[in-house]
Design a protein around this motif. Sequence first.
Motif, PDB file in Angstrom:
ATOM      1  N   GLY A 118       0.720  -1.249   0.000  1.00 25.37           N
ATOM      2  CA  GLY A 118       0.000   0.000   0.000  1.00 25.37           C
ATOM      3  C   GLY A 118       0.755   1.309   0.000  1.00 25.37           C
ATOM      4  N   LEU A 119       1.712   1.491  -0.896  1.00 22.27           N
ATOM      5  CA  LEU A 119       2.210   2.841  -1.085  1.00 22.27           C
ATOM      6  C   LEU A 119       1.107   3.586  -1.826  1.00 22.27           C
ATOM      7  CD1 LEU A 119       4.330   5.069  -1.064  1.00 22.27           C
ATOM      8  CD2 LEU A 119       5.232   4.128  -3.185  1.00 22.27           C
ATOM      9  N   ILE A 120       0.575   4.597  -1.200  1.00 26.54           N
ATOM     10  CA  ILE A 120      -0.571   5.296  -1.773  1.00 26.54           C
ATOM     11  C   ILE A 120      -0.140   6.681  -2.224  1.00 26.54           C
ATOM     12  CG2 ILE A 120      -2.865   6.230  -1.274  1.00 26.54           C
ATOM     13  CD1 ILE A 120      -3.223   3.983   0.736  1.00 26.54           C
ATOM     14  N   VAL A 121      -0.526   7.028  -3.412  1.00 28.73           N
ATOM     15  CA  VAL A 121      -0.165   8.342  -3.948  1.00 28.73           C
ATOM     16  C   VAL A 121      -1.362   9.272  -3.864  1.00 28.73           C
ATOM     17  CG1 VAL A 121       0.584   9.601  -5.994  1.00 28.73           C
ATOM     18  CG2 VAL A 121       1.535   7.341  -5.492  1.00 28.73           C
ATOM     19  N   TYR A 122      -1.137  10.410  -3.242  1.00 29.05           N
ATOM     20  CA  TYR A 122      -2.195  11.418  -3.177  1.00 29.05           C
ATOM     21  C   TYR A 122      -1.908  12.517  -4.185  1.00 29.05           C
ATOM     22  CZ  TYR A 122      -3.838   9.312   1.106  1.00 29.05           C
ATOM     23  OH  TYR A 122      -4.347   8.442   2.018  1.00 29.05           O
ATOM     24  N   GLY A 123      -2.926  13.133  -4.612  1.00 33.14           N
ATOM     25  CA  GLY A 123      -2.748  14.236  -5.546  1.00 33.14           C
ATOM     26  C   GLY A 123      -4.029  15.026  -5.602  1.00 33.14           C
ATOM     27  N   TYR A 124      -4.142  15.897  -6.581  1.00 32.41           N
ATOM     28  CA  TYR A 124      -5.338  16.718  -6.604  1.00 32.41           C
ATOM     29  C   TYR A 124      -6.335  16.230  -7.647  1.00 32.41           C
ATOM     30  CZ  TYR A 124      -2.936  19.036 -10.459  1.00 32.41           C
ATOM     31  OH  TYR A 124      -2.293  19.303 -11.633  1.00 32.41           O
ATOM     32  N   LYS A 125      -7.576  16.457  -7.323  1.00 28.79           N
ATOM     33  CA  LYS A 125      -8.683  16.257  -8.242  1.00 28.79           C
ATOM     34  C   LYS A 125      -9.557  17.492  -8.104  1.00 28.79           C
ATOM     35  CE  LYS A 125      -8.815  11.235  -7.735  1.00 28.79           C
ATOM     36  NZ  LYS A 125      -9.676  10.055  -7.525  1.00 28.79           N
ATOM     37  N   PHE A 126     -10.620  17.553  -8.899  1.00 33.01           N
ATOM     38  CA  PHE A 126     -11.547  18.671  -8.768  1.00 33.01           C
ATOM     39  C   PHE A 126     -12.935  18.139  -8.477  1.00 33.01           C
ATOM     40  CE2 PHE A 126      -8.035  20.728 -10.720  1.00 33.01           C
ATOM     41  CZ  PHE A 126      -8.122  22.056 -10.327  1.00 33.01           C
ATOM     42  N   ARG A 127     -13.667  18.829  -7.629  1.00 30.11           N
ATOM     43  CA  ARG A 127     -15.051  18.458  -7.325  1.00 30.11           C
ATOM     44  C   ARG A 127     -15.930  19.689  -7.527  1.00 30.11           C
ATOM     45  NH1 ARG A 127     -14.604  18.363  -0.745  1.00 30.11           N
ATOM     46  NH2 ARG A 127     -14.604  20.615  -0.488  1.00 30.11           N
ATOM     47  N   PRO A 128     -17.237  19.456  -7.663  1.00 22.16           N
ATOM     48  CA  PRO A 128     -18.137  20.607  -7.818  1.00 22.16           C
ATOM     49  C   PRO A 128     -17.987  21.542  -6.622  1.00 22.16           C
ATOM     50  CG  PRO A 128     -19.311  18.557  -8.221  1.00 22.16           C
ATOM     51  CD  PRO A 128     -17.951  18.180  -7.690  1.00 22.16           C
ATOM     52  N   ARG A 129     -17.976  22.847  -6.881  1.00 20.87           N
ATOM     53  CA  ARG A 129     -17.897  23.813  -5.799  1.00 20.87           C
ATOM     54  C   ARG A 129     -19.195  23.830  -5.029  1.00 20.87           C
ATOM     55  NH1 ARG A 129     -15.640  29.578  -7.666  1.00 20.87           N
ATOM     56  NH2 ARG A 129     -14.952  28.443  -9.507  1.00 20.87           N
ATOM     57  N   LEU A 130     -19.102  23.916  -3.712  1.00 23.34           N
ATOM     58  CA  LEU A 130     -20.304  23.977  -2.900  1.00 23.34           C
ATOM     59  C   LEU A 130     -21.024  25.290  -3.173  1.00 23.34           C
ATOM     60  CD1 LEU A 130     -18.825  22.567   0.419  1.00 23.34           C
ATOM     61  CD2 LEU A 130     -20.114  21.362  -1.347  1.00 23.34           C
ATOM     62  N   LYS A 131     -22.338  25.240  -3.083  1.00 19.82           N
ATOM     63  CA  LYS A 131     -23.134  26.415  -3.485  1.00 19.82           C
ATOM     64  C   LYS A 131     -22.799  27.657  -2.672  1.00 19.82           C
ATOM     65  CE  LYS A 131     -26.874  24.669  -6.122  1.00 19.82           C
ATOM     66  NZ  LYS A 131     -26.529  23.234  -6.082  1.00 19.82           N
ATOM     67  N   ASP A 132     -22.519  27.482  -1.374  1.00 17.45           N
ATOM     68  CA  ASP A 132     -22.281  28.669  -0.550  1.00 17.45           C
ATOM     69  C   ASP A 132     -20.913  29.290  -0.810  1.00 17.45           C
ATOM     70  OD1 ASP A 132     -20.608  26.873   0.637  1.00 17.45           O
ATOM     71  OD2 ASP A 132     -21.662  26.810   2.554  1.00 17.45           O
ATOM     72  N   GLN A 133     -20.121  28.673  -1.700  1.00 16.14           N
ATOM     73  CA  GLN A 133     -18.824  29.271  -2.029  1.00 16.14           C
ATOM     74  C   GLN A 133     -18.879  30.006  -3.362  1.00 16.14           C
ATOM     75  OE1 GLN A 133     -16.564  25.611  -1.808  1.00 16.14           O
ATOM     76  NE2 GLN A 133     -15.577  26.301   0.062  1.00 16.14           N
ATOM     77  N   LEU A 134     -20.011  29.962  -4.020  1.00 14.70           N
ATOM     78  CA  LEU A 134     -20.107  30.605  -5.334  1.00 14.70           C
ATOM     79  C   LEU A 134     -20.361  32.102  -5.205  1.00 14.70           C
ATOM     80  CD1 LEU A 134     -22.140  27.937  -7.285  1.00 14.70           C
ATOM     81  CD2 LEU A 134     -19.705  28.414  -7.408  1.00 14.70           C
TER      82      LEU A 134
END
Length: 134
Positions: A118-134
């Motif tokens: 289990g060497l696990i690689v983390y990185g970035y992805k994108f998710r929908p922005r929450l409505k209260d942050q728009l």
Amino acid sequence: MSLARHWRLQNQRYRLMGMRCEDCGARMIGRRFVCTRCKSRELQPCYLKGQGAVYSYTVVYDAPSGYEGMVPYPAALVRLDEGPLVAAQLTDVDIEEVYVGMPVEMVTRRLREYGEDGLIVYGYKFRPRLKDQL
Ligand SMILES: [Zn+2]
């Protein structure tokens, strides 16, 4: 260490690094030495906020080695608020819900796993922005 502090550090570690051109103001992703817009070499490191919108997307059915367990998944070109395009996997969203122009934000996610030890690689992805942050 307090949980709040832990999360702040975590946030910093995975912020999107980029370069800003002193001459034309363009922002680029990653480490660069020449401005992609005006060819200036006057670049300074900067952070990108990691917020943007889906520019185009596709659905991946035939994943590279290490990603097989995730198919099908949506992959997108994201236009960051600062201008650059970044290619990334989308997460926390159903494929049918993805649309061009959808506001998204960067999150840190497990990208892949190597074997049982289990060497696990983390990185970035994108998710929908929450409505209260728009
Ligand atoms: Zn420039």
